[in-house]
Motif scaffolding. Sequence first.
Motif: not given
Length: 249
Positions: A1, A28, A49, A53, A74-79
């Motif tokens: 993103m 991040v 990540a 999570r 949380a669109p991604e595990p690290t974001v």
Amino acid sequence: MRYGSKLAEGKTKIVYAHPEDPELVILVHKDAISAGDGARRNEIPGKGALSGRTAANVFCMLNAAGVPTHFVAAPEPTVMIARRCAMIPVEVVMRRRATGSFLKRHPDVAEGTLFNPVLVEFFLKDDARHDPQVTPQELVAQGIASADEIAEMTEQGRRVFGLLEHAWRAQDVALIDLKIEFGRDARGRLLVADMIDNDSWRLWPGGDKQRMLDKQIYRNMTTVTAEGLEALKQKYAQVAEMTERFCPR
């Protein structure tokens, strides 16, 4: 993103402006782990990540319970997408049992002593001074927080601890203590903010300190090895998996 401009970078995360909404930020999560006020630092590939999570699961549960937090998605595990806050430079620590640094400050207290209600302590975020403990009166006198804000942080801290303690107890894990932080949103409202992940608490399965699952394992390492870091990563993965039960999607 897409990310906006970098706003800040800490030991375990980077904060970016949201490219479309000025009231949001993007966090991040990094793969870094540290201890001793940053004196010890290592990288664990994949930790970011796992931390992301875990934090998303925790904040999802808190939001569902009506706790005011900065968490949006949380669109991604690290974001993580969060509400922009002016962070209060204080760590709020809730303790159910006496252990760790508390025993160093109170050597007359036996390890494992229960606190009921949960003990709440405040520490300034200042690595150079080793995060000194401060009283509510000192926080008010230094203009860091108002008396009303301190009362709210205490109340919400105990509420957060209670929710997490209940969730962990359901999996036969004792929540020993917990560190959280607060920020003020654009309207001045206090929000539980920053991170709540496996670096934020002590977890003892079955109440057994020897089976701990959290960052204290890293603090206790006399020598850091690749094997030790990999074993620790597996604990973080186990915790991330267990927190999936906190907020089923």
